[in-house]
Enzyme design. Structure first.
Site, PDB file in Angstrom:
ATOM      1  N   LYS A   1     -10.166   4.357  42.613  1.00  0.00           N
ATOM      2  CA  LYS A   1     -11.304   3.822  43.371  1.00  0.00           C
ATOM      3  C   LYS A   1     -12.623   4.130  42.634  1.00  0.00           C
ATOM      4  CE  LYS A   1      -8.285   2.367  46.298  1.00  0.00           C
ATOM      5  NZ  LYS A   1      -7.691   3.041  47.448  1.00  0.00           N
TER       6      LYS A   1
HETATM    7  C1  LIG Z   1      -6.527   3.094  48.509  1.00  0.00           C
HETATM    8  C2  LIG Z   1      -6.502   2.374  49.791  1.00  0.00           C
HETATM    9  C3  LIG Z   1      -6.196   3.002  51.009  1.00  0.00           C
HETATM   10  C4  LIG Z   1      -5.659   4.393  51.093  1.00  0.00           C
HETATM   11  O1  LIG Z   1      -6.392   5.347  50.453  1.00  0.00           O
HETATM   12  P1  LIG Z   1      -5.698   6.707  49.964  1.00  0.00           P
HETATM   13  O2  LIG Z   1      -6.869   7.554  49.601  1.00  0.00           O
HETATM   14  O3  LIG Z   1      -4.821   6.356  48.805  1.00  0.00           O
HETATM   15  O4  LIG Z   1      -4.917   7.255  51.109  1.00  0.00           O
HETATM   16  C5  LIG Z   1      -6.305   2.272  52.170  1.00  0.00           C
HETATM   17  N1  LIG Z   1      -6.691   0.982  52.170  1.00  0.00           N
HETATM   18  C6  LIG Z   1      -6.958   0.332  51.016  1.00  0.00           C
HETATM   19  C7  LIG Z   1      -7.402  -1.088  51.099  1.00  0.00           C
HETATM   20  C8  LIG Z   1      -6.868   1.000  49.799  1.00  0.00           C
HETATM   21  O5  LIG Z   1      -7.117   0.342  48.664  1.00  0.00           O
END
Ligand SMILES: *Cc1c(COP(=O)(O)O)cnc(C)c1O
Length: 370
Positions: free
Chosen positions: A176
């Protein structure tokens, strides 16, 4: 970066020396968790997304779970979730015994289809979870007009202008925009929701004298007022988060510049449609593999052999066996299926060079011309 053509994953973190120093500083300090760095991270995040407050938790998934609790999801409640997202967007509803009701997405953007939301609204609908797919912003205003609480899954959207409606959840997974190892947060404006979230991430414990049910017998006193969890972020993660958040502008600018370069190089390639975003968590291209008569798996293998990683975001959630066992019917989401069949995420992360983009496009075009 280097002149060697290293393997390019579809996404990865960018950790610099000052990020490492920030974590080491916490390691030498008194508090590895529930210390002062958590508050610093929460303040910086709330400021970055223009929210009143932020509550840091262990992951984006934990943030979605806590947000579902904060809007009062209970057993049997329906929550509207787009058919295209990471599975966490639906699983968070199941953690509380609710039922995700899937809706279709626009096949060209991957964003939630507001008309389908209207069609699937019922008296049992307790919330709507729009996903800002790739970092493009869903039509939250139109959804908000439907009179249900909104939980924005903003895991892709840090750096985009996300409306301050309801709650927004964030992820700080290494792919991210900003990385804390694992980590997440909920942001919002309502102080009662903030209190509930702070208790939820810590077993449902309340210490604030103003909100106790019984008179406090002394300074040790706390009350467990409901069933919460341990979703507490560590100060190590928060320190990395503070350091990384200070670079958000630079990271997003770099992502946008790389995306613009992809767009320029691909604009005259008739077989490839590009997908516009704002924050550009992902750079998705769409290719009609059926019309080409060639498979996406073949293209992914071709690129992988040339040091280029790609991914598909996402398999429609109603296609997952777990949700099929709960009567989900993937065939009733034609927009989601069309998005899924054509999409491919190309490498995009702030440490990439312009020449990396050129290399990806070069190999993609060679495959198309073969
Ligand atoms: C990455 C992601 C999540 C979950 O995040 P984590 O930190 O991996 O638990 C939820 N929704 C979307 C759209 C994501 O891309």
């Amino acid at each position: 970066m280097s002149t060697e053509p290293d393997f390019l994953p579809y996404g990865r973190q960018l950790i610099e020396a000052d990020d490492i120093d920030a974590v080491v500083e916490v390691l030498r300090s008194d508090y590895l968790t529930t210390g002062p760095t958590i508050g610093r991270f929460e303040t910086a995040l709330a400021e970055a997304v223009e929210a009143e407050w932020a509550v840091a938790v262990t992951s984006g998934t934990a943030a979605l779970h806590a947000a579902c609790d904060a809007v009062g999801i209970e057993v049997g409640d329906e929550v509207i979730v787009p058919a295209i997202s990471f599975v966490a967007s639906a699983n968070c509803v199941r953690y509380l015994g609710g039922e995700p009701v899937f809706v279709d997405v626009d096949p060209d953007t991957g964003l939630i289809d507001v008309e389908d939301v209207k069609a699937k609204l019922s008296p049992r609908t307790k919330a709507i979870v729009p996903v800002h797919m790739t970092g493009a912003v869903a039509d939250v205003d139109a959804l908000s007009a439907l009179g249900r609480p909104i939980i924005q899954d903003a895991a892709h959207a840090l750096g985009a202008k996300v409306p301050c409606t309801g709650l927004a959840t964030w992820s700080f997974h290494p792919v991210k925009h900003v990385c804390t190892g694992e980590g997440g947060a909920i942001t919002g404006v309502d102080p009662a929701q903030e209190r509930r979230l702070r208790a939820f991430r810590n077993h449902g414990l309340v210490r604030d004298p103003e909100h106790l049910r019984h008179p406090s017998p002394g300074p040790w006193y706390y009350e467990q007022q409901f069933l919460g969890h341990n979703l507490r972020m560590t100060d190590l993660s928060a320190a990395l988060g503070v350091s990384q958040l200070a670079k958000l502008g630079r990271f997003v600018d770099r992502r946008r510049a790389l995306a613009a370069r992809y767009g320029q190089l691909l604009q005259d390639v008739p077989q490839v449609q590009t997908v516009a975003s704002s924050a550009y968590h992902l750079y998705v291209v769409q290719i009609d593999f059926e019309a080409l008569g060639r498979g996406r798996a073949e293209l992914m293998a071709y690129l992988r052999d040339r040091g280029i990683g790609t991914q598909v975001h996402y398999i429609p959630i109603p296609m997952q066996p777990y949700y099929q066992d709960r009567d989900a019917d993937a065939a009733s989401f034609p927009g989601a299926l069309r998005w899924y069949q054509r999409s491919l995420s190309l490498p995009l992360f702030p440490a990439m060079d312009d020449s990396d983009v050129d290399r990806v496009v070069d190999h993609l075009m060679r495959w198309l011309e073969n």
